[in-house]
Enzyme design. Structure first.
Site, PDB file in Angstrom:
ATOM      1  N   SER A  12       4.893  -2.441  -0.734  1.00 46.39           N
ATOM      2  CA  SER A  12       3.948  -1.585  -1.323  1.00 46.39           C
ATOM      3  C   SER A  12       4.712  -0.846  -2.439  1.00 46.39           C
ATOM      4  CB  SER A  12       3.211  -0.651  -0.286  1.00 46.39           C
ATOM      5  OG  SER A  12       2.794   0.342  -0.775  1.00 46.39           O
ATOM      6  N   ARG A  65      -4.835  -0.087   4.934  1.00 46.19           N
ATOM      7  CA  ARG A  65      -3.842   0.357   6.087  1.00 46.19           C
ATOM      8  C   ARG A  65      -3.890   1.718   6.484  1.00 46.19           C
ATOM      9  NH1 ARG A  65       0.958  -0.524   2.828  1.00 46.19           N
ATOM     10  NH2 ARG A  65       2.217   0.089   4.480  1.00 46.19           N
ATOM     11  N   HIS A  91      12.488   6.397  -8.035  1.00 49.23           N
ATOM     12  CA  HIS A  91      11.387   6.541  -7.333  1.00 49.23           C
ATOM     13  C   HIS A  91      11.941   7.337  -6.334  1.00 49.23           C
ATOM     14  CE1 HIS A  91       7.504   5.747  -5.244  1.00 49.23           C
ATOM     15  NE2 HIS A  91       8.234   5.538  -4.041  1.00 49.23           N
ATOM     16  N   ASP A 108      -2.142  -3.566  -4.512  1.00 51.35           N
ATOM     17  CA  ASP A 108      -1.617  -2.454  -3.280  1.00 51.35           C
ATOM     18  C   ASP A 108      -2.520  -1.373  -2.894  1.00 51.35           C
ATOM     19  OD1 ASP A 108       0.665  -1.239  -2.085  1.00 51.35           O
ATOM     20  OD2 ASP A 108       0.358   0.322  -3.543  1.00 51.35           O
ATOM     21  N   LYS A 116       4.527  -1.498  -6.957  1.00 52.73           N
ATOM     22  CA  LYS A 116       4.275  -0.592  -8.105  1.00 52.73           C
ATOM     23  C   LYS A 116       5.496  -0.441  -9.237  1.00 52.73           C
ATOM     24  CE  LYS A 116       2.973   1.813  -4.693  1.00 52.73           C
ATOM     25  NZ  LYS A 116       2.257   2.477  -3.572  1.00 52.73           N
TER      26      LYS A 116
HETATM   27  N1  URA Z   1       4.238   4.733  -0.036  1.00 53.89           N
HETATM   28  C1  URA Z   1       3.677   3.571  -0.470  1.00 53.89           C
HETATM   29  O1  URA Z   1       3.583   3.469  -1.770  1.00 53.89           O
HETATM   30  N2  URA Z   1       3.263   2.605   0.011  1.00 53.89           N
HETATM   31  C2  URA Z   1       3.327   2.662   1.376  1.00 53.89           C
HETATM   32  O2  URA Z   1       2.988   1.693   2.188  1.00 53.89           O
HETATM   33  C3  URA Z   1       3.894   3.941   2.117  1.00 53.89           C
HETATM   34  C4  URA Z   1       4.279   4.896   1.357  1.00 53.89           C
END
Ligand code: URA
Length: 434
Positions: free
Chosen positions: A183, A168, A82, A161, A187
């Site tokens: 967050s 957010r 990632h 999320d 995932k």
């Molecule tokens: N990328 C994400 O997936 N979540 C965040 O909070 C910030 C960047």
């Protein structure tokens, strides 16, 4: 349990229990807790911060709020990768076929881009016919058959999320370290891999502009992943100027292909080799860094990484001929060279601004509904530390509309700082956290 009490506890600086965090995430996902209460809680978290225990509880609650992908039908250690994102970041396009050619099963979920340039899926769609709309069964079958598959993120992956991030985004509570780490990791945990290699970017084109903040985020995510039982490693890499030379979807695909042919830009190749070696070690395909690097080098030299890309493109409906003949990728109608107005050293390139040049040309999305022009973008000829003569080419714009080309050129020229002093060029890889 009442949401009111949870908000008040955090507002007063208390530590939320796992049960309280589960209650709020489950209630919010089901639509039983309203946005205004969750907004208030997020703001309280922003000011009062979360402990390591709270952050882990939040990560796990969000990961389990939807489907947890089961990759157990795929043999071997599945290693996911990632990136926190940046300008010209085409890493997955070259890295995934490289590690797949070394025997690591790649079962990856990727997203589309918003802003700057496209995401991995947008870039892959430069191959005519390519699709990431696979069922989970097709996805698993492809990984078992050819060693690699990439699918679009399903709505049911960490839905808490998805809701929370959108909230957010409009309540000025994105830039909190624990919230960002939970967050991203929620995932990644839901996506099912056994091990995770993170590329955390720092610099003017990154989410984390300061290296110290990037390091803190990397450490937090490594801790969360390891606590959740997944071996997690983070590489901190430079994003103070675009990665490689190409910025723009099909242009980046072409650069990734050139890299698999052994002609990659030095920084991009270094990143692929660094991330790839960590993936090979985590996946049990190499005992140490030097044997991992030798394996990665071999799959570039013997052409098997390039062939793996072609196999992967074909398996997902794309035209594999474009892997061997990049003339078949989308091409812009106008190619224009930006000339340097002065002589000197490139001492800084405002990375965000280069991303915006690509966006202006049509290579990124202003809104979720925007349609991307895959052919446009910008290819740098000079990077930080290079010397340029007056009138020499700084970069090449690929455009389909004249007025956009002029705007992008103006913007690119003001993004470049040229000085008589040679700047100090700092290391590209800033650290590895295991
Ligand atoms: N990328 C994400 O997936 N979540 C965040 O909070 C910030 C960047």
């Amino acid at each position: 349990m009442r949401m009111y009490d949870i908000i008040m506890k955090k507002r007063n600086g208390g530590e939320l229990s796992k049960e309280e965090i589960d209650f709020f995430i489950e209630g919010y996902t089901r639509g039983e807790i309203p946005d205004y209460q969750v907004s208030a809680l997020m703001m309280a978290v922003y000011f009062r911060k979360m402990t390591e225990g709270e952050t882990l509880a939040l990560t796990l609650a969000m990961a389990h709020s939807g489907d947890m992908l089961d990759l157990s039908q795929i043999g071997g250690i599945k290693v996911d990768k990632h990136s926190t994102g940046g300008v010209g970041d085409k890493t997955s396009l070259a890295l995934t076929p490289m590690v797949a050619a070394c025997g690591i099963p790649v079962a990856k979920m990727s997203g589309r881009g918003l802003g700057h340039t496209g995401g991995t899926i947008d870039k892959l769609e430069s191959f005519p016919g390519f699709t990431t709309a696979l069922t989970t069964e097709q996805f698993i079958r492809n990984v078992n058959r050819i060693g690699i598959a990439i699918m679009g993120q399903t709505a049911d992956l960490a839905p808490a999320d998805k809701k929370l991030y959108a909230l957010r985004d409009v309540t000025a509570t994105v830039d909190d370290m624990s919230l960002i780490a939970s967050s991203i990791m929620s995932k990644k945990l839901a996506a099912g891999a056994d091990a995770i290699v993170l590329d955390v970017k720092t610099g003017s084109g990154a989410f984390m502009k300061e290296e110290g903040n990037a390091r803190a985020l990397a450490e937090e995510m490594v801790r969360l992943g390891n606590h959740a039982g997944r071996r997690t490693i983070a590489v901190i890499s430079d994003m103070d100027q675009p990665l490689g030379f190409a910025v723009g979807n099909a242009l980046e695909v072409e650069e990734a292909i050139e890299t698999l042919r052994g002609n990659g830009p030095a920084d991009f190749l270094e990143l692929c080799m660094t991330l790839g070696s960590q993936m090979l070690i985590a996946g049990g395909k190499a005992a140490d860094r030097s044997s991992a690097l030798a394996k990665l080098q071999a799959v570039i030299e013997n052409g098997s990484a390039l062939d793996k890309l072609a196999e992967f493109v074909e398996a997902q409906g794309g035209d594999p001929k474009a892997v061997y003949d990049t003339g078949l990728l989308p091409k812009a109608s106008v190619v224009h060279e930006i000339k340097s107005p002065v002589e000197g050293y490139i001492s800084h390139i405002a990375c965000d601004e280069v991303g915006i040049c690509s966006l202006i040309l049509g290579g990124g999305r202003e809104t979720k509904e925007s349609v991307i022009d895959l052919s446009v973008g910008i290819v740098l000829r000079k990077k930080v530390g290079d010397f340029v003569k007056e009138g020499e080419t700084l970069a090449v714009i690929h455009a389909n509309r004249q007025e956009k080309l002029e705007e992008a050129q103006r913007r690119y020229l003001s993004a470049c700082t040229i000085t008589s002093e040679k700047p100090e060029v700092r290391p590209f890889i800033k650290g590895i956290i295991a």
